[in-house]
Write a protein that holds these residues in place. Structure first.
Motif, PDB file in Angstrom:
ATOM      1  N   ALA A  44     -19.347 -25.367  -2.180  1.00  0.00           N
ATOM      2  CA  ALA A  44     -18.238 -26.288  -1.935  1.00  0.00           C
ATOM      3  C   ALA A  44     -18.777 -27.607  -1.377  1.00  0.00           C
ATOM      4  CB  ALA A  44     -17.240 -25.668  -0.963  1.00  0.00           C
ATOM      5  N   GLN A  45     -19.736 -27.529  -0.471  1.00  0.00           N
ATOM      6  CA  GLN A  45     -20.311 -28.730   0.121  1.00  0.00           C
ATOM      7  C   GLN A  45     -21.024 -29.579  -0.938  1.00  0.00           C
ATOM      8  OE1 GLN A  45     -20.616 -25.610   1.432  1.00  0.00           O
ATOM      9  NE2 GLN A  45     -19.085 -25.956   3.021  1.00  0.00           N
ATOM     10  N   GLY A  46     -21.681 -28.916  -1.888  1.00  0.00           N
ATOM     11  CA  GLY A  46     -22.345 -29.631  -2.974  1.00  0.00           C
ATOM     12  C   GLY A  46     -21.355 -30.366  -3.863  1.00  0.00           C
ATOM     13  N   GLU A  47     -20.244 -29.724  -4.163  1.00  0.00           N
ATOM     14  CA  GLU A  47     -19.211 -30.356  -4.988  1.00  0.00           C
ATOM     15  C   GLU A  47     -18.570 -31.530  -4.245  1.00  0.00           C
ATOM     16  OE1 GLU A  47     -18.776 -29.700  -8.116  1.00  0.00           O
ATOM     17  OE2 GLU A  47     -19.939 -27.854  -8.211  1.00  0.00           O
ATOM     18  N   VAL A  48     -18.301 -31.359  -2.960  1.00  0.00           N
ATOM     19  CA  VAL A  48     -17.738 -32.443  -2.157  1.00  0.00           C
ATOM     20  C   VAL A  48     -18.725 -33.614  -2.109  1.00  0.00           C
ATOM     21  CG1 VAL A  48     -17.085 -33.128   0.196  1.00  0.00           C
ATOM     22  CG2 VAL A  48     -16.168 -31.017  -0.796  1.00  0.00           C
ATOM     23  N   HIS A  49     -20.007 -33.318  -2.003  1.00  0.00           N
ATOM     24  CA  HIS A  49     -21.037 -34.360  -1.977  1.00  0.00           C
ATOM     25  C   HIS A  49     -20.952 -35.237  -3.222  1.00  0.00           C
ATOM     26  CE1 HIS A  49     -24.915 -36.239  -1.121  1.00  0.00           C
ATOM     27  NE2 HIS A  49     -25.203 -36.048  -2.400  1.00  0.00           N
ATOM     28  N   VAL A  50     -20.783 -34.629  -4.380  1.00  0.00           N
ATOM     29  CA  VAL A  50     -20.667 -35.395  -5.628  1.00  0.00           C
ATOM     30  C   VAL A  50     -19.411 -36.261  -5.597  1.00  0.00           C
ATOM     31  CG1 VAL A  50     -20.351 -35.239  -8.135  1.00  0.00           C
ATOM     32  CG2 VAL A  50     -22.007 -33.757  -6.996  1.00  0.00           C
ATOM     33  N   ILE A  51     -18.300 -35.707  -5.144  1.00  0.00           N
ATOM     34  CA  ILE A  51     -17.052 -36.477  -5.073  1.00  0.00           C
ATOM     35  C   ILE A  51     -17.213 -37.688  -4.154  1.00  0.00           C
ATOM     36  CG2 ILE A  51     -14.675 -36.391  -4.207  1.00  0.00           C
ATOM     37  CD1 ILE A  51     -14.600 -33.506  -5.381  1.00  0.00           C
ATOM     38  N   LEU A  52     -17.904 -37.505  -3.045  1.00  0.00           N
ATOM     39  CA  LEU A  52     -18.061 -38.594  -2.071  1.00  0.00           C
ATOM     40  C   LEU A  52     -19.100 -39.621  -2.487  1.00  0.00           C
ATOM     41  CD1 LEU A  52     -17.940 -36.692   1.331  1.00  0.00           C
ATOM     42  CD2 LEU A  52     -16.051 -37.694   0.017  1.00  0.00           C
ATOM     43  N   ASN A  53     -20.107 -39.199  -3.273  1.00  0.00           N
ATOM     44  CA  ASN A  53     -21.216 -40.085  -3.610  1.00  0.00           C
ATOM     45  C   ASN A  53     -21.240 -40.547  -5.056  1.00  0.00           C
ATOM     46  OD1 ASN A  53     -22.812 -40.197  -1.030  1.00  0.00           O
ATOM     47  ND2 ASN A  53     -22.508 -38.007  -1.292  1.00  0.00           N
ATOM     48  N   GLY A  54     -20.341 -40.023  -5.875  1.00  0.00           N
ATOM     49  CA  GLY A  54     -20.253 -40.455  -7.263  1.00  0.00           C
ATOM     50  C   GLY A  54     -21.278 -39.798  -8.162  1.00  0.00           C
ATOM     51  N   SER A  55     -21.262 -40.250  -9.401  1.00  0.00           N
ATOM     52  CA  SER A  55     -22.177 -39.719 -10.413  1.00  0.00           C
ATOM     53  C   SER A  55     -22.607 -40.868 -11.314  1.00  0.00           C
ATOM     54  CB  SER A  55     -21.457 -38.649 -11.240  1.00  0.00           C
ATOM     55  OG  SER A  55     -20.462 -39.258 -12.048  1.00  0.00           O
TER      56      SER A  55
ATOM     57  N   GLY B 273       1.687 -39.407 -10.917  1.00  0.00           N
ATOM     58  CA  GLY B 273       1.371 -38.130 -11.530  1.00  0.00           C
ATOM     59  C   GLY B 273       0.086 -37.564 -10.969  1.00  0.00           C
ATOM     60  N   VAL B 274      -0.294 -36.433 -11.523  1.00  0.00           N
ATOM     61  CA  VAL B 274      -1.488 -35.713 -11.083  1.00  0.00           C
ATOM     62  C   VAL B 274      -2.339 -35.421 -12.308  1.00  0.00           C
ATOM     63  CG1 VAL B 274      -2.310 -33.589  -9.997  1.00  0.00           C
ATOM     64  CG2 VAL B 274      -0.200 -34.651  -9.197  1.00  0.00           C
ATOM     65  N   THR B 275      -3.642 -35.530 -12.153  1.00  0.00           N
ATOM     66  CA  THR B 275      -4.546 -35.146 -13.233  1.00  0.00           C
ATOM     67  C   THR B 275      -5.531 -34.112 -12.703  1.00  0.00           C
ATOM     68  OG1 THR B 275      -5.922 -35.994 -15.037  1.00  0.00           O
ATOM     69  CG2 THR B 275      -6.268 -36.974 -12.882  1.00  0.00           C
ATOM     70  N   TRP B 276      -5.895 -33.174 -13.557  1.00  0.00           N
ATOM     71  CA  TRP B 276      -6.771 -32.059 -13.184  1.00  0.00           C
ATOM     72  C   TRP B 276      -8.070 -32.174 -13.957  1.00  0.00           C
ATOM     73  CZ3 TRP B 276      -4.855 -28.897  -9.429  1.00  0.00           C
ATOM     74  CH2 TRP B 276      -3.492 -29.002  -9.190  1.00  0.00           C
ATOM     75  N   HIS B 277      -9.187 -32.023 -13.266  1.00  0.00           N
ATOM     76  CA  HIS B 277     -10.511 -32.128 -13.873  1.00  0.00           C
ATOM     77  C   HIS B 277     -11.330 -30.880 -13.546  1.00  0.00           C
ATOM     78  CE1 HIS B 277     -10.049 -36.466 -14.582  1.00  0.00           C
ATOM     79  NE2 HIS B 277      -9.549 -36.543 -13.366  1.00  0.00           N
ATOM     80  N   ALA B 278     -12.237 -30.546 -14.438  1.00  0.00           N
ATOM     81  CA  ALA B 278     -13.225 -29.504 -14.150  1.00  0.00           C
ATOM     82  C   ALA B 278     -14.452 -30.200 -13.584  1.00  0.00           C
ATOM     83  CB  ALA B 278     -13.593 -28.756 -15.427  1.00  0.00           C
ATOM     84  N   THR B 279     -14.973 -29.702 -12.472  1.00  0.00           N
ATOM     85  CA  THR B 279     -16.134 -30.344 -11.853  1.00  0.00           C
ATOM     86  C   THR B 279     -17.387 -30.203 -12.697  1.00  0.00           C
ATOM     87  OG1 THR B 279     -16.757 -28.374 -10.621  1.00  0.00           O
ATOM     88  CG2 THR B 279     -15.285 -29.938  -9.511  1.00  0.00           C
ATOM     89  N   ALA B 280     -17.425 -29.187 -13.532  1.00  0.00           N
ATOM     90  CA  ALA B 280     -18.600 -28.887 -14.351  1.00  0.00           C
ATOM     91  C   ALA B 280     -19.814 -28.558 -13.487  1.00  0.00           C
ATOM     92  CB  ALA B 280     -18.917 -30.020 -15.327  1.00  0.00           C
ATOM     93  N   GLY B 281     -19.567 -28.119 -12.259  1.00  0.00           N
ATOM     94  CA  GLY B 281     -20.654 -27.716 -11.380  1.00  0.00           C
ATOM     95  C   GLY B 281     -21.250 -26.391 -11.840  1.00  0.00           C
TER      96      GLY B 281
END
Length: 112
Positions: A51-62, A37-45
């Motif tokens: 876009a680069q900032g959001e990708v950075h979070v995805i690649l580096n975690g939180s 299945g697929v799940t959808w999330h809001a980045t809350a950015g």
């Protein structure tokens, strides 16, 4: 197990979507991945995030999720960033609803 979805970017492009392949996406994430299945999330950015900032979070975690956080990131302009082909850390096992019993190994994650 399915493994990594290395065909993902090509399928999205073939559907007519604008796709950016993030360097290293084909080997990012665990090969222990069999999505059902697929799940959808809001980045809350923030409104000023890029876009680069959001990708950075995805690649580096939180603070709450180790990287990578999701396979895909859909930015405000509709461009889809393919961040990982393997299992990511976006969804704990669901307790009820459509994600009941499903988690990171069984769900493709989309951040937007």
């Amino acid at each position: 197990m399915t493994g990594r979805l290395t065909w993902l970017a090509g399928e999205l492009r073939q559907a007519g979507l604008q796709v950016v392949e993030v360097d290293g996406w084909e080997t990012r994430g665990s090969a222990d991945f069999a999505p059902e299945g697929v799940t959808w999330h809001a980045t809350a950015g923030s409104r000023t995030s890029t876009a680069q900032g959001e990708v950075h979070v995805i690649l580096n975690g939180s603070a709450t999720a180790p990287p990578p956080i999701a396979q895909l990131m859909i930015y405000r302009d509709g461009v889809i960033y393919v961040c990982a082909a393997g299992r990511c850390n976006h969804n704990k096992v669901g307790w009820s609803g459509p994600n009941e019993g499903l988690g990171n190994t069984r769900l493709l994650g989309n951040e937007m």
